[in-house]
Design an enzyme around this catalytic site. Structure first.
Site, PDB file in Angstrom:
ATOM      1  N   LYS A 168      -2.151  -0.551  -5.463  1.00 18.30           N
ATOM      2  CA  LYS A 168      -1.902   0.015  -4.137  1.00 18.30           C
ATOM      3  C   LYS A 168      -3.293   0.223  -3.533  1.00 18.30           C
ATOM      4  O   LYS A 168      -3.892   1.296  -3.658  1.00 18.30           O
ATOM      5  CB  LYS A 168      -1.127   1.328  -4.300  1.00 18.30           C
ATOM      6  CG  LYS A 168      -0.160   1.593  -3.174  1.00 18.30           C
ATOM      7  CD  LYS A 168       0.780   2.721  -3.530  1.00 18.30           C
ATOM      8  CE  LYS A 168       1.255   3.469  -2.310  1.00 18.30           C
ATOM      9  NZ  LYS A 168       1.827   2.690  -1.235  1.00 18.30           N
TER      10      LYS A 168
HETATM   11  N1  PPE Z   1       5.895  -1.619  -0.854  1.00 15.47           N
HETATM   12  C1  PPE Z   1       4.802  -1.201  -0.182  1.00 15.47           C
HETATM   13  C2  PPE Z   1       3.936  -2.214   0.455  1.00 15.47           C
HETATM   14  C3  PPE Z   1       4.517   0.167  -0.119  1.00 15.47           C
HETATM   15  O1  PPE Z   1       3.427   0.571   0.531  1.00 15.47           O
HETATM   16  C4  PPE Z   1       5.387   1.098  -0.717  1.00 15.47           C
HETATM   17  C5  PPE Z   1       5.109   2.557  -0.628  1.00 15.47           C
HETATM   18  C6  PPE Z   1       6.512   0.613  -1.413  1.00 15.47           C
HETATM   19  C7  PPE Z   1       6.730  -0.757  -1.456  1.00 15.47           C
HETATM   20  C8  PPE Z   1       7.457   1.524  -2.145  1.00 15.47           C
HETATM   21  O2  PPE Z   1       6.855   2.071  -3.290  1.00 15.47           O
HETATM   22  P1  PPE Z   1       7.283   3.479  -3.897  1.00 15.47           P
HETATM   23  O3  PPE Z   1       6.782   4.502  -2.963  1.00 15.47           O
HETATM   24  O4  PPE Z   1       6.616   3.513  -5.218  1.00 15.47           O
HETATM   25  O5  PPE Z   1       8.762   3.473  -3.995  1.00 15.47           O
HETATM   26  N2  PPE Z   1       4.534   2.985   0.585  1.00 15.47           N
HETATM   27  C9  PPE Z   1       3.900   4.281   0.675  1.00 15.47           C
HETATM   28  C10 PPE Z   1       3.041   4.387   1.907  1.00 15.47           C
HETATM   29  C11 PPE Z   1       3.693   4.785   3.191  1.00 15.47           C
HETATM   30  C12 PPE Z   1       2.703   5.043   4.304  1.00 15.47           C
HETATM   31  O6  PPE Z   1       3.064   4.793   5.469  1.00 15.47           O
HETATM   32  O7  PPE Z   1       1.599   5.541   4.051  1.00 15.47           O
HETATM   33  C13 PPE Z   1       4.905   5.398   0.510  1.00 15.47           C
HETATM   34  O8  PPE Z   1       6.105   5.204   0.695  1.00 15.47           O
HETATM   35  O9  PPE Z   1       4.469   6.491   0.153  1.00 15.47           O
END
Ligand code: PPE
Length: 311
Positions: A165
């Site tokens: 990330k």
């Molecule tokens: N894909 C991406 C690209 C992504 O950034 C997130 C989280 C996910 C999938 C889902 O991952 P998880 O949170 O582990 O279920 N995105 C984070 C950032 C949001 C933001 O705007 O800043 C989040 O949901 O916290």
């Protein structure tokens, strides 16, 4: 709903490099390496007020592990370990008197040398916690949102390390998100460089057709913790979930499409590229999984207590 503004982030204390400092003092130098080149890693975690009145962080261990994995992928040596970072997150929530909120740990490269080899610049860590409501709106959670397939592709897997990330990777997400909002949609769905469905700008994606749940496999996407949670909850309910390549038009003819993410939680999509999805309303599978998810995070489902770390 499209383009809804979020409130300015503010609070009392921020955990910076091992200690709590006043919110206004958590500043960095403009030569902070990450600011120039985007090499930094972060997490997004939620803390919920549970049924019993106490607060619990959802899947803290997994989020901190992914933060350390992201740093490892990017050759960043984090000066704190798993236990210290988990402690820092709990300490930050308490210091800000938050019973519910979003937690943003950030590992970044400090100032020192410039250029693409930041060898000895300090690796710094911040943990910020603040209130954050429904990412795609209260209405989005109930009625579903409108999405568009982006003109921007998700990075090729050997260009962007998809299991990290990484701050800089989010330029791609920001381009896609802003394009979607400017075009009057709520969210962007990105295809990979082969043209297969990958994920949304900050969420993973699922579809439902004839009762079966399908989601893209891991290679091009972030290994979402909410995604893994929903897969487990669905399987527990006896639903069938498969990880499979998905084309854009399979989304159009799905009965239901929904997104998962820490910020977005479980959010239905009611329309994609001007095609109504299913009935154009939150579908029964999405609703059942939302209910299961909210029961778990709010401590109403004893079976998943292991995912909660109480404050
Ligand atoms: N894909 C991406 C690209 C992504 O950034 C997130 C989280 C996910 C999938 C889902 O991952 P998880 O949170 O582990 O279920 N995105 C984070 C950032 C949001 C933001 O705007 O800043 C989040 O949901 O916290």
């Amino acid at each position: 709903m499209a383009g809804a503004t979020t409130p300015r982030v503010t609070g009392e204390k921020i955990w910076l490099d091992g200690r709590l400092v006043n919110w206004a003092d958590a500043t960095v130098h403009v030569l902070t390496h990450t600011l120039h080149y985007g090499l930094g890693v972060f997490e997004g975690i939620r803390c919920y007020r549970t049924e019993g009145g106490r607060s619990a962080v959802f899947r803290l261990r997994e989020h901190v592990r992914r933060l350390l994995d992201s740093a490892h992928i990017n050759l960043m040596k984090v000066p704190f370990g798993q236990a210290e970072l988990e402690g820092a997150i709990l300490e930050t929530l308490r210091a800000n008197h938050l019973s519910e909120g979003y937690i943003r740990p950030l590992v970044f490269i400090g100032d020192g040398v410039m250029g693409l080899n930041p060898a000895d610049n300090p690796i710094r860590v911040a943990v910020v916690a603040y209130p954050w409501g429904k990412y795609l709106g209260e209405e989005g959670i109930e009625k579903g949102i409108r999405a568009k397939v982006s003109t921007f592709a998700r990075h090729f897997v050997n260009a962007k390390m998809t299991k990290g990330k990484t701050c800089g990777d989010y330029v791609n997400s920001i381009l896609a998100k802003r394009e979607a909002l400017l075009d009057g949609y709520d969210e962007a769905i990105l295809l990979d460089t082969q043209g297969l469905v990958a994920e949304a700008s900050g969420e993973n994606l699922f579809l439902v057709r004839d009762g079966a749940i399908r989601t893209p496999a891991l290679p091009t996407i972030l290994d979402g913790i909410t995604r893994a949670t929903v897969i487990e909850l669905a399987k527990d309910k006896g639903m069938q979930v498969t990880e499979t390549p998905l084309t854009r038009d399979e989304l159009y003819v799905a009965d239901e499409v929904f997104l998962t993410g820490t910020a977005a939680e479980v959010t239905p999509i009611r329309e994609i590229d001007h095609r109504r999805i299913g009935t154009g309303r939150r579908g029964p599978v999405t609703k059942a999984l939302q209910e299961a998810f909210f029961a778990v995070v709010s401590g109403r489902d004893g079976k998943y207590e292991r995912w909660l770390t109480y404050l």
